[in-house]
Each structure stands twice: as structure tokens, then as C-alpha cells.
Design a protein around this motif. Structure first.
Motif, mmCIF file in Angstrom:
data_model
loop_
_atom_site.group_PDB
_atom_site.id
_atom_site.type_symbol
_atom_site.label_atom_id
_atom_site.label_comp_id
_atom_site.label_asym_id
_atom_site.label_seq_id
_atom_site.Cartn_x
_atom_site.Cartn_y
_atom_site.Cartn_z
ATOM 1 N N ASN A 103 2.147 3.477 17.948
ATOM 2 C CA ASN A 103 0.699 3.379 18.358
ATOM 3 C C ASN A 103 0.037 4.635 18.770
ATOM 4 O O ASN A 103 -0.426 4.549 19.966
ATOM 5 C CB ASN A 103 0.368 2.154 19.029
ATOM 6 C CG ASN A 103 0.995 0.828 18.464
ATOM 7 O OD1 ASN A 103 1.933 0.210 19.045
ATOM 8 N ND2 ASN A 103 0.658 0.540 17.255
ATOM 9 N N THR A 104 0.058 5.764 18.211
ATOM 10 C CA THR A 104 0.135 7.015 18.931
ATOM 11 C C THR A 104 -1.394 7.274 19.285
ATOM 12 O O THR A 104 -1.837 7.885 19.794
ATOM 13 C CB THR A 104 0.421 8.050 17.944
ATOM 14 O OG1 THR A 104 -0.393 7.870 16.625
ATOM 15 C CG2 THR A 104 2.030 7.828 17.749
ATOM 16 N N GLN A 105 -2.425 6.580 18.501
ATOM 17 C CA GLN A 105 -4.088 6.604 18.997
ATOM 18 C C GLN A 105 -4.461 5.703 19.985
ATOM 19 O O GLN A 105 -5.545 5.497 19.952
ATOM 20 C CB GLN A 105 -4.763 6.510 17.633
ATOM 21 C CG GLN A 105 -4.296 7.552 16.580
ATOM 22 C CD GLN A 105 -4.500 8.873 16.971
ATOM 23 O OE1 GLN A 105 -5.421 9.379 17.609
ATOM 24 N NE2 GLN A 105 -3.528 9.714 16.994
ATOM 25 N N VAL A 106 -3.695 4.969 20.522
ATOM 26 C CA VAL A 106 -4.106 3.871 21.356
ATOM 27 C C VAL A 106 -4.827 4.623 22.654
ATOM 28 O O VAL A 106 -4.228 5.592 23.190
ATOM 29 C CB VAL A 106 -2.968 2.876 21.814
ATOM 30 C CG1 VAL A 106 -1.899 3.787 22.780
ATOM 31 C CG2 VAL A 106 -3.487 1.668 22.676
ATOM 32 N N ILE A 107 -5.830 4.095 23.024
ATOM 33 C CA ILE A 107 -6.595 4.655 24.178
ATOM 34 C C ILE A 107 -6.326 3.927 25.404
ATOM 35 O O ILE A 107 -6.491 4.487 26.476
ATOM 36 C CB ILE A 107 -8.141 4.973 23.758
ATOM 37 C CG1 ILE A 107 -8.221 5.668 22.662
ATOM 38 C CG2 ILE A 107 -8.976 5.305 25.058
ATOM 39 C CD1 ILE A 107 -9.581 5.699 22.194
ATOM 40 N N GLN A 108 -6.328 2.602 25.421
ATOM 41 C CA GLN A 108 -6.285 1.761 26.504
ATOM 42 C C GLN A 108 -5.198 0.914 26.582
ATOM 43 O O GLN A 108 -4.852 0.187 25.598
ATOM 44 C CB GLN A 108 -7.568 1.035 26.709
ATOM 45 C CG GLN A 108 -7.553 -0.047 27.839
ATOM 46 C CD GLN A 108 -8.762 -0.858 28.021
ATOM 47 O OE1 GLN A 108 -10.041 -0.016 27.878
ATOM 48 N NE2 GLN A 108 -8.739 -1.831 28.437
ATOM 49 N N VAL A 109 -4.479 0.726 27.526
ATOM 50 C CA VAL A 109 -3.376 0.025 27.664
ATOM 51 C C VAL A 109 -3.528 -0.716 28.975
ATOM 52 O O VAL A 109 -3.478 -0.205 30.138
ATOM 53 C CB VAL A 109 -1.904 0.717 27.746
ATOM 54 C CG1 VAL A 109 -0.765 -0.101 27.917
ATOM 55 C CG2 VAL A 109 -1.942 1.357 26.280
#
Length: 735
Positions: free
Chosen positions: A220-226
């Protein structure tokens, strides 16, 4: 009174013949012979997204090649159980003939497989029950996607703007590949297996109050928020190295021990506050490196055990930096005369630190010196289980944006921890080249806190090699690998001990010091195992001069420590006139410095009250080597003549810092013979004499190599016979 004789220096051995025949082997060698010290003269010695894409590609080929095979229309989601059973049977039949099939048969088999409907349904399984390789997605994760209104999806399959769950149908790759966000609050979810099928579509994931143990966001390389706040078991360390677009990371109150954001260059918000070890009040995060996070705007890291904030220096966008309320646990520091130093905090400017007492007993005096905390008027008992407060003036912190909000404060608790006393000692400080030497490594726990997971590691330099099979623990032979690091020796309770012994071979040139290093790692229950101790112990062995003995006598206050091994004059012709011979350098070519430095006889006087001492030397009569009852004919008057002798003081004896002072200051021995002739068979001659309260410490009588002479009378010896004499050194406790 004669109190110490340590060996025998072979003084002479003669092979005698006619004037024209080969004759006269004259040599000196020292023999250990407690309690006498003598010198003799003797003869010479000798990845999942890719799988999904491949499945879809195969399905597309099937649609274009085998349309006539489709007798019924089915959705991409369901399959009849009968068809599944038939496919399974077909597959088994095909597999049974695999061994004898050709490449054409294999291709036919693959073609038949392509006739099946698209395999887009993801197999579900349970984390901790099923083999991870046997299923595609976690069943609890799927349940949230089907039923939980907080799990959002775009584009929505129902009313625009709202998603109330996918329903009770099987989960597919196509669905997950459109999953943009996942938000879940669950008290059961343990695994996010399957999240990888969302791939680069996923932009945000937030799971709170779960039991997450299995998280992989590498696809999930484009995840912005975790966000994984409030996890009810210790959150595993996340590999976020592929999530380079990450801008918001939240892991508050999740028991996470390590946070690595070194690859998250776009990170703007980091919230990792209040991470405690589950069921305790012990903070877990001890360090954080922010040096690669230049876009950071906010860091909430309060309520941890962070000691070093200097990596935030240079982050000029960081307007809100909160490292307050740290709770740090440290061992009680070493206390000397009521004073101790705590050197664990680190800031860039090392300024603005204030220290106040929490509940330390007595009347402690606390102050700051840069980042160091100075304690005075304290004892181990007054610190045990107690704490002090520390706080930095935010205006003095240069980390973060100038003028921004900055906090760094907390408590430092002192605890009695495990204390492993350990020592590495070589059996003897000096050894011959290519010889074997023993070592002893002792371990003992001095406190009531158990020392756990003890791991020894031995480091040897070039010149020292471990003797295979020599490693023992408490007398029992163990694998040599025990000393290679990583081997757990278990635990030691208070006053328990372990003794490790081993041997090495020592190789090198004369005077070379070879250092062995024993590194010991262990932990204990303090700070829930987050404390790790790592200590080295060193000892050294020296390659000694092959022409000097070494008898250190550690248990004695006085003693002769070294004498010359031999005086070798080579082969000489007999003569009817008196002769005098000096030593030949050709006979001293192996592992020695005596040709350039000369010989020496070394003594020690470590008595607290000195009564003085004297060093004497006596030369025996010459006898036949093969028959000690036969003396050497015409040997009357044979003598050993020593010239240009001098006294030297030795500092830091038997250490790498050992130094020789050729012109020592007083008090030195009062009488030192510069020359002396020692006649064979006569009484001992005093070479050095020290009066009471002089001559204390370590001294040596230096004898130049070219100033040791053998005087033979005319016709001394017998043809083709070997004769020897011994030079005995004695140390007496009176002048």
C-alpha cells in the motif's frame, strides 16, 4: 637469610678435544627449580498483488479463446459447488499423469484450467488458527468490510456518499482493489492479512482498540494516513519503508516499542504518545530518529521513555514538539563519596535543564551541568526505587522551529538492577611464542535482581587463536560457539556464579601484547526487559623473550621474577693457554632481544616494611653432562666475568604500560656491582645490595650482551667430553 632461589641458569657446557680438533660447546640455560634460582650452561636447543494480476490476465485469455465453453452465465462472484467439485476432480486426474506427460501435455492442462471461471474470490482464514499460506484474507477483517458502517469505500456501491457494508457475499480482489479507506474499531481484529489487495488505491487506514499482531502495508505504497491507536496488545514494529507518501502516523497507547520513520520523508504529523508495556506503567519507546523528516509539523511523543531529542534539530517546519512526561528508568549510578552523575539526556544546545527532587531520601543536592545531572549527598539506599524530576526551558531548545511550542520533561527513576561482576584473566602474563595459555572468565550476580539471557562473546586479535574443544563452563566441556555471541547461558540469581575457562595459542614477536576482549550482554526485569547491559572486560598476554625466564610469584611479597636462560659461547678449540670468550650473536637468532638489549635479572620487593635485600650469584663447578660425578679436568680457576652492569627501576610491571628507567632516583639499592668475576666452585658473589627502606618495588640488574665472558684456564677439559656448570641466583631478605 636466603629466601628465594627460582631456577638454574646453565652456565657452561664444554665439548673438548685437541687443539686442532673441534671442541668446546659452551652454553647457558635456566631450569625452573623451586625454591632455588640458578643459571646453567648447557647444550643448544633446537509478493500477492502480482498473483491477482496474473489471475485476471489468465481469465481474459479464457474469455477470448473459449466462449463456446460457457453454457450458462455466471457472475464473477459465485460458482456452483458442483462445478468446483468437478474442477477439483479434473485437476486431480491431470496431476496423476504429471510424471510422464510432455511439455505439450502440461500446456494442455494449463489450457483446461483457463476454461474455468475467474478465480477472483479470496479464500478466508483465521489468524493464529490456519496456516497463513493456505488463505488470502483474514475472516475478521472481511466481516468488518461486509457489515461495519465505519468501513468506507469509494466509489460507493449503494447510496452515493455512504457505505453500509458489502453484504454477505464472498470477498473478491476486484472489491478490495477499489478500497480507498478502511476505518475499524474492533476488540477482536488480530490481522490485516488481505489489505495488500487494496494496493496503491488505499490512502488511509485507521484501526483502534484492536488486538493487531499482523500488519503488512508494504503493498500500500500510496497510503497517506496510518492509525493504530489503543491497540490492546503490544503493536509490532511496522515496516513503513515502502510508504514514502505517508504524512500522518498515529500509534498512541499501543505498546509499540520501536518506531522507524527514517524513510517517510513526507511525514507531517507523528503521534506516538503514551506507549506503555501492556499491563504495566512502564513506558516502552526509548528513542526516535527524526533526522529525515524535514516536513514534520507536529510531534506528540509525550509519556514515553525518550532520552534524546537531538534528531529534531534542523526541522524548521516543526512548530509543535512535545516530549513531555517521559518516564525513564535507569540503574543506580556509581556513587563515589556521596556523588554521582546521570548522563542519559541529550539535546543539541545542552542548555536550559532544571532538576528537582522527587522522592529521593535524605537531603540530596541536585544540579545540572549541560545535559548531565549531578547528584550529591546520596547513597545507593537513598536512590533505590526513587526518582527525580527534570525539565528543559523550551526557549533554550534549538530543536524544531524557532519560536515553536517545545516541551521536554519527565522523571528519572533509579532502580537496583542486576549487577554482573565479571572478570577475564589470563593465567600468566608472559608466554613463549607459539605456546598455549589458559584464560578464566568469571561471572557473578551481586544483587537480588536476576540477570537474564546472559550472552558471552569473546573477541581475539591476530596472534591469539582459540584452542578447539578447550571451552568449559563450570568444568564441563561445551561447544566453542558459546563464545561466539548469541548463545544464551540462562540466568544468574543473587550470588550465583559461572566460570568459563578456555585456552588459546599465542603467536608473535618478542614484547608483543595480545589483548582478548570478553563482552557480556544480559537483561533483567527492570523496565520490562528494555534495559540491556553491555560490558567489556579485557586482559592481555605478552610474548616473552625466549632468553629470559618468567616466574611472577603473585602470592609472594619478594621474589626473583626473571633470570637469563642461557649463556651460549658456541664451539671452541682447546688451548694450552688461558682463553676468554664472549657471546656470539649468531647463537641468539630466535625470538629474543638480548643481543641488542642485553640480559637482566629482575627482582621485586612488595613488602610494606622493607628490611633490605641482596642479590647474589654463584657458579657451580663444571661436571660431565653424562656423568655428574666427573668433574672437568684442569678447570680450576674457570670463571664467568660480568662487566658494565647497571640497576634499572621497573614501573607498571607486567602491563602494556611497563617502563624501564635506566637512571632511577632514590631510594634505589645502595650497592650495585658494575663488574664481577664469579669463579666456578667458589662462594656466591653479591651483585646488588639494598639497605632497609630502599630498593622497594621492582628492579633489574642489566648485563650487556657483549659483556658476559667465559674465562678458561689452559688445557681445561677433556677431549670429546661435555661439561656444564650452573649459575644460581639468590635473593636474600637482608642486605
Amino acid at each position: 637469610m636466603n629466601i628465594n632461589r627460582i631456577g638454574k641458569t646453565t652456565a657452561l657446557l664444554l665439548l673438548l678435544g685437541s687443539l686442532t680438533a673441534p671442541a668446546s660447546l659452551v652454553q647457558a640455560k635456566t631450569y625452573e627449580d623451586v625454591p632455588t634460582a640458578e643459571s646453567s650452561i648447557l647444550s643448544r636447543t633446537a509478493d500477492p498483488i502480482q498473483v491477482s494480476q496474473e489471475r485476471l490476465k489468465r481469465a481474459e485469455i479464457e474469455d477470448s479463446e473459449d466462449k463456446t465453453e460457457e453454457s450458462t452465465k455466471e457472475t464473477e462472484i459465485t460458482e456452483s459447488s458442483e462445478e468446483k467439485e468437478k474442477e477439483s476432480t479434473d485437476d486431480e486426474t491431470k496431476e496423476s499423469s504429471t510424471e510422464s506427460s510432455t511439455e505439450t501435455t502440461d500446456s494442455s492442462k494449463e489450457k483446461n484450467k483457463k476454461k474455468q471461471p475467474r478465480a477472483t474470490v479470496l479464500k478466508e482464514g483465521t489468524y493464529g488458527v490456519n496456516d497463513p499460506s493456505s488463505y488470502d484474507i483474514d475472516d475478521l477483517f472481511v466481516d468488518i468490510l461486509r457489515n461495519n458502517y465505519t468501513a468506507t469505500h469509494w466509489p460507493p456501491p449503494n447510496i452515493p456518499g455512504t457505505f453500509i457494508g458489502y453484504g454477505g457475499t464472498p470477498m473478491t480482489e476486484e472489491y478490495l482493489s477499489t478500497l480507498n479507506q478502511f476505518n475499524g474499531t474492533s476488540t477482536k481484529l488480530k490481522s490485516l492479512k488481505g489489505i495488500e489487495y487494496a494496493g496503491d488505491t488505499l490512502s488511509a487506514i485507521n484501526v483502534a482498540y484492536a488486538y493487531l499482531e499482523d500488519i503488512d502495508l508494504s503493498q500500500n505504497t500510496q497510503v497517506i494516513q496510518v492509525g493504530f491507536n489503543g491497540n490492546k496488545v503490544p503493536l509490532p514494529k511496522l515496516d513503513l519503508s515502502k510508504n514514502v507518501g505517508l504524512s500522518n502516523l498515529q500509534m498512541a497507547s499501543s505498546g509499540v516499542k520501536e518506531v522507524d520513520v527514517s524513510h517517510n520523508y513526507n511525514l507531517q504529523h507523528l503521534m506516538i504518545q503514551n506507549n506503555l508495556a501492556m499491563g504495566t506503567q512502564i513506558n516502552t519507546i526509548k528513542k526516535i530518529d527524526l533526522s529525515n523528516n524535514a516536513k514534520l509539523l507536529l510531534v506528540y511523543a509525550q509519556g514515553n521513555q525518550i532520552r534524546d531529542i537531538s534528531s529534531a534539530n534542523g526541522l524548521t517546519n516543526l512548530v509543535n514538539m512535545n516530549f513531555s512526561d517521559q518516564t525513564i528508568y535507569v540503574p543506580i549510578p556509581k556513587i563515589d563519596d556521596g556523588k554521582a552523575t546521570v548522563d542519559i539526556l541529550k539535546t543539541t544546545a545542552q542548555s536550559g535543564l532544571t532538576v528537582t527532587n522527587g522522592d529521593i531520601s535524605g537531603v540530596p543536592i541536585l544540579s545540572a551541568n549541560g545535559d548531565k545531572i549531578i547528584l550529591e549527598n546520596v547513597t545507593k539506599e537513598s536512590l533505590d526505587g526513587k526518582y527525580l524530576n527534570f525539565s528543559y526551558d523550551g526557549t533554550k531548545l534549538v530543536e524544531g522551529k524557532s519560536g515553536g511550542s517545545k516541551f521536554f520533561s519527565g522523571k528519572i527513576y533509579f532502580s537496583t538492577t542486576s549487577d554482573l561482576e565479571h572478570s577475564l584473566k589470563v593465567d600468566t602474563k608472559k608466554v613463549d611464542n607459539n605456546s598455549t595459555v589458559g584464560w578464566t572468565w568469571k561471572l557473578k550476580n551481586l544483587t537480588a535482581v536476576s540477570a537474564d539471557n546472559i550472552e558471552p562473546e569473546l573477541t581475539l586479535p591476530s596472534g591469539l587463536a582459540l584452542v578447539s574443544g578447550s571451552v568449559k563452563i563450570d568444568g564441563s566441556t561445551v561447544s566453542d560457539n558459546v563464545l561466539s555471541g548469541g548463545t544464551n547461558l540462562g540466568s544468574l540469581s543473587k550470588d550465583q556464579e559461572k566460570k568459563i575457562t578456555f585456552e588459546t595459542t599465542a603467536t608473535g614477536t618478542v614484547g608483543t601484547w595480545l589483548e582478548a576482549k570478553g563482552n557480556l550482554k544480559w537483561d533483567d526485569s527492570i523496565s520490562e526487559g528494555t534495559t540491556n547491559y553491555d560490558e567489556d572486560r579485557l586482559d592481555k598476554v605478552q610474548i616473552k623473550d625466549g632468553e629470559q625466564t618468567y616466574t611472577p610469584k603473585p602470592s609472594e611479597e619478594m621474589g626473583i621474577l626473571s633470570v637469563p636462560v642461557r649463556f651460549d659461547y658456541g664451539i671452541k678449540d682447546m688451548s694450552n693457554t688461558t682463553q676468554s670468550f664472549g657471546l656470539s650473536p649468531d647463537l641468539y637468532q630466535t625470538n629474543t632481544n638480548v643481543v641488542t638489549n642485553g640480559f637482566y635479572t629482575r627482582v621485586k620487593d612488595d613488602r610494606s616494611t622493607s628490611t633490605g635485600w641482596s642479590l647474589t650469584a654463584q657458579l657451580s663447578s663444571f661436571v660431565d653432562v653424562n656423568d655428574n660425578s666427573r668433574g672437568m679436568p684442569d678447570s680450576h680457576g674457570t670463571a664467568l666475568r660480568l662487566e658494565d652492569m647497571s640497576i634499572e627501576a621497573i614501573k607498571d610491571r607486567d602491563t602494556p604500560d611497563e617502563a624501564v628507567d635506566p637512571a632511577p632516583a632514590s631510594p634505589q639499592p645502595g650497592t650495585v656491582k658494575s663488574s664481577e668475576t664469579i669463579v666456578a666452585g667458589q662462594s656466591a658473589k653479591t651483585l646488588v645490595s639494598a639497605q632497609p627502606y630502599t630498593g622497594q618495588g621492582t628492579w633489574q640488574l642489566r648485563i650487556p650482551f657483549n659483556k658476559v665472558f667465559l674465562d678458561l684456564p689452559a688445557n681445561a677439559g677433556k677431549e670429546r667430553s661435555n661439561f656444564q656448570a650452573k649459575l644460581t641466583w639468590s635473593l636474600n631478605d637482608t642486605p
